[in-house]
Design an enzyme around this catalytic site. Sequence first.
Site, PDB file in Angstrom:
ATOM      1  N   ARG A   1       0.848  -1.206   0.000  1.00 42.83           N
ATOM      2  CA  ARG A   1       0.000   0.000   0.000  1.00 42.83           C
ATOM      3  C   ARG A   1       0.882   1.254   0.000  1.00 42.83           C
ATOM      4  O   ARG A   1       0.524   2.285  -0.584  1.00 42.83           O
ATOM      5  CB  ARG A   1      -0.960   0.004   1.185  1.00 42.83           C
ATOM      6  CG  ARG A   1      -0.285   0.071   2.546  1.00 42.83           C
ATOM      7  CD  ARG A   1      -1.265   0.379   3.658  1.00 42.83           C
ATOM      8  NE  ARG A   1      -0.625   0.258   4.965  1.00 42.83           N
ATOM      9  CZ  ARG A   1      -0.994   0.945   6.029  1.00 42.83           C
ATOM     10  NH1 ARG A   1      -2.001   1.786   5.964  1.00 42.83           N
ATOM     11  NH2 ARG A   1      -0.380   0.773   7.183  1.00 42.83           N
TER      12      ARG A   1
ATOM     13  N   GLU B   1     -18.316   4.728  -1.458  1.00 43.95           N
ATOM     14  CA  GLU B   1     -17.487   4.019  -2.431  1.00 43.95           C
ATOM     15  C   GLU B   1     -18.166   3.828  -3.785  1.00 43.95           C
ATOM     16  O   GLU B   1     -17.529   3.946  -4.837  1.00 43.95           O
ATOM     17  CB  GLU B   1     -17.066   2.663  -1.858  1.00 43.95           C
ATOM     18  CG  GLU B   1     -16.104   2.749  -0.691  1.00 43.95           C
ATOM     19  CD  GLU B   1     -16.789   3.025   0.647  1.00 43.95           C
ATOM     20  OE1 GLU B   1     -16.066   3.186   1.648  1.00 43.95           O
ATOM     21  OE2 GLU B   1     -18.035   3.066   0.683  1.00 43.95           O
TER      22      GLU B   1
ATOM     23  N   PHE C   1     -14.231  -2.733   0.529  1.00 42.08           N
ATOM     24  CA  PHE C   1     -15.189  -1.746   0.041  1.00 42.08           C
ATOM     25  C   PHE C   1     -15.140  -1.611  -1.483  1.00 42.08           C
ATOM     26  O   PHE C   1     -16.162  -1.406  -2.128  1.00 42.08           O
ATOM     27  CB  PHE C   1     -14.924  -0.389   0.692  1.00 42.08           C
ATOM     28  CG  PHE C   1     -14.875  -0.451   2.189  1.00 42.08           C
ATOM     29  CD1 PHE C   1     -15.779  -1.226   2.899  1.00 42.08           C
ATOM     30  CD2 PHE C   1     -13.908   0.251   2.902  1.00 42.08           C
ATOM     31  CE1 PHE C   1     -15.734  -1.299   4.280  1.00 42.08           C
ATOM     32  CE2 PHE C   1     -13.851   0.185   4.280  1.00 42.08           C
ATOM     33  CZ  PHE C   1     -14.761  -0.584   4.980  1.00 42.08           C
TER      34      PHE C   1
ATOM     35  N   HIS D   1      -5.315  -2.992   1.769  1.00 44.03           N
ATOM     36  CA  HIS D   1      -5.794  -3.737   2.943  1.00 44.03           C
ATOM     37  C   HIS D   1      -6.534  -5.012   2.553  1.00 44.03           C
ATOM     38  O   HIS D   1      -7.599  -5.336   3.091  1.00 44.03           O
ATOM     39  CB  HIS D   1      -6.681  -2.855   3.816  1.00 44.03           C
ATOM     40  CG  HIS D   1      -5.945  -1.709   4.446  1.00 44.03           C
ATOM     41  ND1 HIS D   1      -5.462  -0.654   3.698  1.00 44.03           N
ATOM     42  CD2 HIS D   1      -5.606  -1.465   5.747  1.00 44.03           C
ATOM     43  CE1 HIS D   1      -4.854   0.203   4.512  1.00 44.03           C
ATOM     44  NE2 HIS D   1      -4.920  -0.259   5.752  1.00 44.03           N
TER      45      HIS D   1
ATOM     46  N   ARG E   1      -1.553  -4.397   3.665  1.00 42.83           N
ATOM     47  CA  ARG E   1      -1.221  -3.522   4.795  1.00 42.83           C
ATOM     48  C   ARG E   1       0.111  -3.906   5.438  1.00 42.83           C
ATOM     49  O   ARG E   1       0.850  -3.049   5.925  1.00 42.83           O
ATOM     50  CB  ARG E   1      -2.334  -3.614   5.846  1.00 42.83           C
ATOM     51  CG  ARG E   1      -2.084  -2.827   7.118  1.00 42.83           C
ATOM     52  CD  ARG E   1      -3.164  -3.111   8.134  1.00 42.83           C
ATOM     53  NE  ARG E   1      -3.026  -2.297   9.344  1.00 42.83           N
ATOM     54  CZ  ARG E   1      -3.786  -2.433  10.413  1.00 42.83           C
ATOM     55  NH1 ARG E   1      -4.743  -3.340  10.434  1.00 42.83           N
ATOM     56  NH2 ARG E   1      -3.601  -1.651  11.469  1.00 42.83           N
TER      57      ARG E   1
END
Length: 312
Positions: free
Chosen positions: A10, A58, A83, A109, A167
């Site tokens: 990320r 989103e 999401f 993530h 992550r």
Amino acid sequence: MSEVKKIATRESYGNALAEFGAKYPNLVVLDADLAGATKTSVFQKAFPDRHIDCGIAEGNMVGVAAGLATAGKIPFASTFAMFAAGRAFEQVRNSVGYPHLNVKIGATHAGISVGEDGASHQCNEDIALMRTIPGMVVLNPADDVEAKAAVKAAIEYEGPVYLRFGRLAVPVINDPATYQFEIGKGITMKEGKDVTIIATGLEVSESLEAAKLLEADGISAEVINIHTIKPLDAELVVASAKKTQKVVTVEEHSVIGGLGGAVAEVLSEQAPTKMLRIGVMDTFGESGPAKALIEKYGLDAKSIYEKVKAWL
């Protein structure tokens, strides 16, 4: 001996967007109130007029990205994988996939390594979901070098792309001076003759370590990095399967519909081969430290080694 450098993909995503922002003036980054976590804040700082915070909405963010794509922009819609692939699936399918727009989904993530955020945020189904959308390219880089290269490839590719980032900080296993990234082409990380281990994402480094343990037992494992799950490098997969006659897939994702499913589909049609799928079984995750979860769910190098050895 110096310690292996580790960085979360990320972080690589945010740094790559900022790096390529100057070269690609049409690059626009959208976020859903998570710029600090997705690391798009790095781009936001460098190019504030080309960063759009859409708030915790989103589906709307994906719609905005679709509109920007029709106006000639290269939008990266960024949020957690849960999401991006879960909550916004309908918009990704109908507003991006169906018209085949030039939208990039930056999903951070992903997987069990989200850790303490727990089962509600540990998306182990996103690859399966995105694979089903016609024309969607699915990228899952293994380290910092590959993640940055994947972002560049996505920018230069005309069409929808889903990029999966993690992550947890992971080892840098590729040499930035020599690494070559090509969408749809896997990479043989280690030659072997007894078994093929096909891995993706953070499981590539774990599989390489598992291969060392197997080597100590006299088992020669070929390790293949599949950074592009769709389109899959069927030629490389089939060639290695024919060579070793045994294939193991390893992924930080459900064993249903992910890398293991993609490989099984290809081999069942082109080269029927005995397979072992290692990943998150038909279960949800739980809250806990990322490394502890990887070990508990059997995705660390030692667990991979033990499973492969027992299977052989």
